[in-house]
Scaffold this motif. Structure first.
Motif, PDB file in Angstrom:
ATOM      1  N   VAL A  45       0.868  -1.171   0.000  1.00 31.36           N
ATOM      2  CA  VAL A  45       0.000   0.000   0.000  1.00 31.36           C
ATOM      3  C   VAL A  45       0.908   1.225   0.000  1.00 31.36           C
ATOM      4  N   THR A  46       0.819   2.000  -1.062  1.00 28.48           N
ATOM      5  CA  THR A  46       1.722   3.147  -1.207  1.00 28.48           C
ATOM      6  C   THR A  46       1.264   4.313  -0.330  1.00 28.48           C
ATOM      7  N   ARG A  47       2.132   5.275  -0.198  1.00 29.94           N
ATOM      8  CA  ARG A  47       1.804   6.469   0.596  1.00 29.94           C
ATOM      9  C   ARG A  47       0.549   7.153   0.057  1.00 29.94           C
ATOM     10  N   ASP A  48       0.460   7.238  -1.272  1.00 31.44           N
ATOM     11  CA  ASP A  48      -0.731   7.849  -1.875  1.00 31.44           C
ATOM     12  C   ASP A  48      -1.983   7.091  -1.459  1.00 31.44           C
ATOM     13  N   GLN A  49      -1.854   5.765  -1.446  1.00 26.83           N
ATOM     14  CA  GLN A  49      -3.032   4.940  -1.145  1.00 26.83           C
ATOM     15  C   GLN A  49      -3.495   5.058   0.300  1.00 26.83           C
ATOM     16  N   TRP A  50      -2.560   5.266   1.243  1.00 25.39           N
ATOM     17  CA  TRP A  50      -3.023   5.462   2.634  1.00 25.39           C
ATOM     18  C   TRP A  50      -3.145   6.942   2.993  1.00 25.39           C
ATOM     19  N   HIS A  51      -2.992   7.791   1.974  1.00 22.63           N
ATOM     20  CA  HIS A  51      -3.167   9.240   2.136  1.00 22.63           C
ATOM     21  C   HIS A  51      -2.187   9.854   3.132  1.00 22.63           C
ATOM     22  N   ALA A  52      -0.914   9.551   2.888  1.00 23.95           N
ATOM     23  CA  ALA A  52       0.140  10.156   3.706  1.00 23.95           C
ATOM     24  C   ALA A  52       0.269  11.643   3.384  1.00 23.95           C
ATOM     25  N   ARG A  53       0.718  12.381   4.367  1.00 24.25           N
ATOM     26  CA  ARG A  53       1.107  13.764   4.086  1.00 24.25           C
ATOM     27  C   ARG A  53       2.535  13.728   3.570  1.00 24.25           C
ATOM     28  N   PRO A  54       2.963  14.774   2.856  1.00 19.73           N
ATOM     29  CA  PRO A  54       4.354  14.768   2.401  1.00 19.73           C
ATOM     30  C   PRO A  54       5.312  14.813   3.597  1.00 19.73           C
ATOM     31  N   ALA A  55       6.501  14.252   3.407  1.00 25.66           N
ATOM     32  CA  ALA A  55       7.538  14.354   4.431  1.00 25.66           C
ATOM     33  C   ALA A  55       8.043  15.788   4.437  1.00 25.66           C
ATOM     34  N   THR A  56       8.394  16.289   5.620  1.00 26.59           N
ATOM     35  CA  THR A  56       8.895  17.671   5.679  1.00 26.59           C
ATOM     36  C   THR A  56      10.422  17.712   5.631  1.00 26.59           C
ATOM     37  N   ILE A  57      11.061  16.640   6.065  1.00 29.14           N
ATOM     38  CA  ILE A  57      12.531  16.555   6.005  1.00 29.14           C
ATOM     39  C   ILE A  57      12.841  15.140   5.540  1.00 29.14           C
ATOM     40  N   THR A  58      13.827  14.990   4.666  1.00 25.05           N
ATOM     41  CA  THR A  58      14.238  13.641   4.255  1.00 25.05           C
ATOM     42  C   THR A  58      15.753  13.566   4.179  1.00 25.05           C
ATOM     43  N   SER A  59      16.274  12.369   4.338  1.00 27.04           N
ATOM     44  CA  SER A  59      17.710  12.145   4.215  1.00 27.04           C
ATOM     45  C   SER A  59      17.902  10.806   3.507  1.00 27.04           C
ATOM     46  N   ASN A  60      18.749  10.789   2.482  1.00 26.22           N
ATOM     47  CA  ASN A  60      18.926   9.567   1.694  1.00 26.22           C
ATOM     48  C   ASN A  60      19.637   8.481   2.483  1.00 26.22           C
ATOM     49  N   LEU A  61      19.132   7.272   2.330  1.00 29.74           N
ATOM     50  CA  LEU A  61      19.715   6.116   3.010  1.00 29.74           C
ATOM     51  C   LEU A  61      20.820   5.542   2.132  1.00 29.74           C
ATOM     52  N   GLU A  62      21.975   5.314   2.758  1.00 30.24           N
ATOM     53  CA  GLU A  62      23.069   4.675   2.027  1.00 30.24           C
ATOM     54  C   GLU A  62      22.848   3.167   2.072  1.00 30.24           C
ATOM     55  N   THR A  63      22.763   2.560   0.900  1.00 25.67           N
ATOM     56  CA  THR A  63      22.441   1.127   0.835  1.00 25.67           C
ATOM     57  C   THR A  63      23.566   0.365   0.142  1.00 25.67           C
ATOM     58  N   PRO A  64      23.657  -0.953   0.323  1.00 26.31           N
ATOM     59  CA  PRO A  64      22.774  -1.804   1.117  1.00 26.31           C
ATOM     60  C   PRO A  64      23.044  -1.685   2.612  1.00 26.31           C
ATOM     61  N   VAL A  65      21.996  -1.812   3.407  1.00 28.52           N
ATOM     62  CA  VAL A  65      22.113  -1.679   4.861  1.00 28.52           C
ATOM     63  C   VAL A  65      22.414  -3.030   5.512  1.00 28.52           C
ATOM     64  N   GLU A  66      22.960  -2.941   6.719  1.00 35.01           N
ATOM     65  CA  GLU A  66      23.389  -4.142   7.436  1.00 35.01           C
ATOM     66  C   GLU A  66      22.283  -4.754   8.305  1.00 35.01           C
ATOM     67  N   TYR A  67      21.348  -3.897   8.748  1.00 36.12           N
ATOM     68  CA  TYR A  67      20.349  -4.365   9.724  1.00 36.12           C
ATOM     69  C   TYR A  67      18.914  -4.283   9.214  1.00 36.12           C
ATOM     70  N   VAL A  68      18.135  -5.235   9.642  1.00 32.93           N
ATOM     71  CA  VAL A  68      16.676  -5.127   9.549  1.00 32.93           C
ATOM     72  C   VAL A  68      16.202  -5.128  10.991  1.00 32.93           C
ATOM     73  N   ILE A  69      15.458  -4.088  11.379  1.00 33.53           N
ATOM     74  CA  ILE A  69      15.033  -3.961  12.778  1.00 33.53           C
ATOM     75  C   ILE A  69      13.510  -4.037  12.853  1.00 33.53           C
ATOM     76  N   ILE A  70      13.057  -4.945  13.708  1.00 33.44           N
ATOM     77  CA  ILE A  70      11.622  -5.213  13.827  1.00 33.44           C
ATOM     78  C   ILE A  70      11.040  -4.491  15.050  1.00 33.44           C
ATOM     79  N   HIS A  71       9.873  -3.896  14.833  1.00 34.02           N
ATOM     80  CA  HIS A  71       9.164  -3.141  15.876  1.00 34.02           C
ATOM     81  C   HIS A  71       7.708  -3.606  15.960  1.00 34.02           C
ATOM     82  N   HIS A  72       7.092  -3.266  17.092  1.00 32.15           N
ATOM     83  CA  HIS A  72       5.621  -3.301  17.117  1.00 32.15           C
ATOM     84  C   HIS A  72       5.165  -1.883  17.383  1.00 32.15           C
ATOM     85  N   THR A  73       3.892  -1.598  17.070  1.00 35.28           N
ATOM     86  CA  THR A  73       3.439  -0.223  17.305  1.00 35.28           C
ATOM     87  C   THR A  73       3.060  -0.038  18.772  1.00 35.28           C
ATOM     88  N   TYR A  74       2.690  -1.136  19.442  1.00 31.60           N
ATOM     89  CA  TYR A  74       2.083  -1.095  20.774  1.00 31.60           C
ATOM     90  C   TYR A  74       0.729  -0.377  20.627  1.00 31.60           C
TER      91      TYR A  74
END
Ligand SMILES: [Zn+2]
Length: 199
Positions: free
Chosen positions: A36-65
Motif C-alpha cells: 500500500v503506497t503512501r498515496d493509497q493510505w493518504h500520507a502527508r508529504p515528508a517535511t525533512i528527508t535524508s537519503n539512506l546509504e544502501t545496502p544496509v546491514e540491519y533489519v530492525i523489527i518493531h511493534h506499534t504497541y
C-alpha cells in the motif's frame, strides 16, 4: 541416428545434468504481497528527508504497541495516518518513523520506503530498514499472514539490493531500552533466518 539412440543420449543427459529446474524464488514470488503506497493510505508529504546509504546491514523489527492491531485496509491505513500525525506533530519528525509497516490485513505499507533514513532505532537509523508490525505483540504473536508478509518484504529488500544478503535481523529492544517489539513477537523473530542474538 536411430530414435533409440536419441532416446539413450537424452536419458544420459537428463541423468547427468538433471531436468531443467525452475528458479525456486523468482522475482514474481518475492513480490507476492500487496504494498500500500503512501498515496493509497493518504500520507502527508515528508517535511525533512535524508537519503539512506544502501545496502544496509540491519533489519530492525518493531511493534506499534499503539495503535493496536488492524484487520482491514481501512483500519491499517488509518493507523498509518495516526502514526504519521504523531511522529510529525508530537515528535517533530519529518515523517512517519518507520521505513515500512505490515498490517493484520496481510499488506505491507510504505512508510519512508527503501531509500530514506528512518527514525525508529536511535543509533541505527542510517544502517537499517525499520519494519513495524502494527499491533501490541507483548503477549500475542501476530497472525501468520502478517509474519509471512514481513518475511517477503525483507526478501524483496535483499532482491532490490537495499538490504545486504548477509543482513542481521534484530528486534528494537536489542538496540535500546524498550520492550519493543513485544515479548511474543521477539520470541517469534528469534527463530527467523538471519536473526542475530548479538548486535
Ligand atoms: Zn520499536
Amino acid at each position: 541416428m536411430t530414435l533409440y539412440a536419441v532416446f539413450v543420449i537424452l536419458s544420459v543427459a537428463v541423468t547427468v545434468f538433471g531436468l531443467p529446474q525452475p528458479r525456486l524464488q523468482t522475482r514474481e514470488n518475492l513480490f507476492d504481497f500487496e504494498l500500500v503506497t503512501r498515496d493509497q493510505w493518504h500520507a502527508r508529504p515528508a517535511t525533512i528527508t535524508s537519503n539512506l546509504e544502501t545496502p544496509v546491514e540491519y533489519v530492525i523489527i518493531h511493534h506499534t504497541y499503539q495503535p493496536g492491531a488492524c484487520h482491514t485496509t481501512e483500519q491499517c491505513s488509518s493507523a498509518m495516518r495516526g502514526m504519521q500525525n504523531y511522529h510529525q506533530q508530537a515528535n517533530g519528525w519529518g515523517d512517519i518513523g518507520y521505513n515500512f509497516a505490515v498490517g493484520g490485513d496481510g499488506k505491507a505499507y510504505e512508510g519512508r520506503g527503501w531509500n530514506l533514513v528512518g527514525a525508529h532505532t536511535y543509533g541505527f537509523n542510517t544502517q537499517s530498514i525499520g519494519i513495524v508490525l502494527i499491533g501490541d505483540w507483548r503477549f500475542e504473536v501476530p497472525p501468520a499472514e502478517q509474519l509471512e508478509v514481513t518475511k517477503k518484504l525483507i526478501a524483496a529488500g535483499v532482491e532490490l539490493g537495499i538490504i545486504r544478503p548477509n543482513y542481521k535481523l534484530i528486534g528494537h529492544r536489542q538496540a535500546g531500552s524498550t520492550e519493543c517489539p513485544g515479548g511474543a513477537l521477539f520470541d517469534e523473530i528469534s527463530t527467523w533466518d538471519r536473526f542475530r542474538p548479538e548486535v
